[in-house]
Design an enzyme around this catalytic site. Structure first.
Site, PDB file in Angstrom:
ATOM      1  N   MET A 144       0.847  -1.187   0.000  1.00 16.83           N
ATOM      2  CA  MET A 144       0.000   0.000   0.000  1.00 16.83           C
ATOM      3  C   MET A 144       0.892   1.249   0.000  1.00 16.83           C
ATOM      4  O   MET A 144       2.010   1.217   0.526  1.00 16.83           O
ATOM      5  CB  MET A 144      -0.911  -0.003   1.220  1.00 16.83           C
ATOM      6  CG  MET A 144      -1.902  -1.162   1.172  1.00 16.83           C
ATOM      7  SD  MET A 144      -3.211  -0.986   2.378  1.00 16.83           S
ATOM      8  CE  MET A 144      -4.103   0.404   1.727  1.00 16.83           C
ATOM      9  N   SER A 148       2.509   2.505  -2.369  1.00 15.85           N
ATOM     10  CA  SER A 148       3.703   2.423  -3.221  1.00 15.85           C
ATOM     11  C   SER A 148       3.481   3.097  -4.573  1.00 15.85           C
ATOM     12  O   SER A 148       4.404   3.143  -5.396  1.00 15.85           O
ATOM     13  CB  SER A 148       4.101   0.953  -3.418  1.00 15.85           C
ATOM     14  OG  SER A 148       3.074   0.241  -4.084  1.00 15.85           O
ATOM     15  N   GLU A 200      -6.594  -3.108  -8.324  1.00 15.33           N
ATOM     16  CA  GLU A 200      -6.900  -3.881  -7.108  1.00 15.33           C
ATOM     17  C   GLU A 200      -7.134  -5.365  -7.453  1.00 15.33           C
ATOM     18  O   GLU A 200      -8.084  -6.004  -6.978  1.00 15.33           O
ATOM     19  CB  GLU A 200      -8.130  -3.298  -6.401  1.00 15.33           C
ATOM     20  CG  GLU A 200      -7.981  -1.846  -5.990  1.00 15.33           C
ATOM     21  CD  GLU A 200      -7.041  -1.616  -4.808  1.00 15.33           C
ATOM     22  OE1 GLU A 200      -6.493  -2.598  -4.263  1.00 15.33           O
ATOM     23  OE2 GLU A 200      -6.843  -0.430  -4.444  1.00 15.33           O
TER      24      GLU A 200
END
Ligand SMILES: [Zn+2]
Length: 190
Positions: A22, A24, A93
């Site tokens: 997360m 990044s 996602e």
């Protein structure tokens, strides 16, 4: 990277993965690549899992609110039906999608489509997340992005969950997670 017909006139597809923890910058990188696809006048469709409704029902929105339109779907095979006459497919996602997603990506690439998949490579326990390891294995190109550890400032690979909850999926951002390096992540476990 871009799609062009080879000398026999056939179009070649491939799979690109953008992964990391997360914060990044995965979604920002996905948006950057897709905007270049728009500039090249190629047709693009973007999908995200219907589970991820943190920010907006139809937009992919990164944490810096750089938005691009996407379609929420609850079944990865719907991508095959909806991906007609497109040059590029973006999937955000991807760790939340069902187990058919790697095969769906393969099928799209065989059709000559450039497939760009963004997702978390590890869950908050540091385990490979959902179908991401399988898609990474099948991918032609893998980009691993890094966040910055909030404890020490080194490169961070891990998404540390700040509040106690043992569900693999717990949606949230800075209220729930923080990026940590390998050392700071493991210190917290002991
Ligand atoms: Zn650290």
């Amino acid at each position: 990277m871009f799609i062009e017909p080879n000398i026999r006139g056939e179009r070649r597809g491939w799979i690109e993965v953008i992964c990391g923890s997360m914060f990044s910058g995965k979604t920002e990188e996905l948006i950057r690549r897709l905007k270049r696809v728009h500039i090249a006048n190629l047709k693009v469709e973007i999908f995200k899992p219907a589970i991820d409704t943190r920010y907006d029902e139809t937009n992919i929105v990164s944490h810096d609110t750089n938005a691009i339109m996407s379609t929420p779907i609850d079944n990865s095979q719907k991508i095959l039906l909806m991906a007609q006459d497109v040059d590029v497919i973006g999937i955000d996602e991807a760790q939340f999608f069902d187990e058919e997603l790697p095969n769906v990506c393969d099928e799209l690439a065989y059709r000559g489509i450039r497939v760009i998949v963004a997702g978390l490579d590890m869950d908050y326990l540091g385990k490979p997340f959902g179908q991401m390891p399988f898609i990474m294995a099948k991918a032609d190109y893998v980009t691993k992005l890094h966040a910055i550890c909030v404890k020490c400032g080194h490169i961070a690979n891990y998404s540390y969950r700040k509040i106690p909850n043992e569900d693999q999926v717990m949606l949230g951002a800075t209220d729930v997670y923080e990026p940590r390096c390998r050392n700071c992540y493991n210190e917290s476990e002991s």
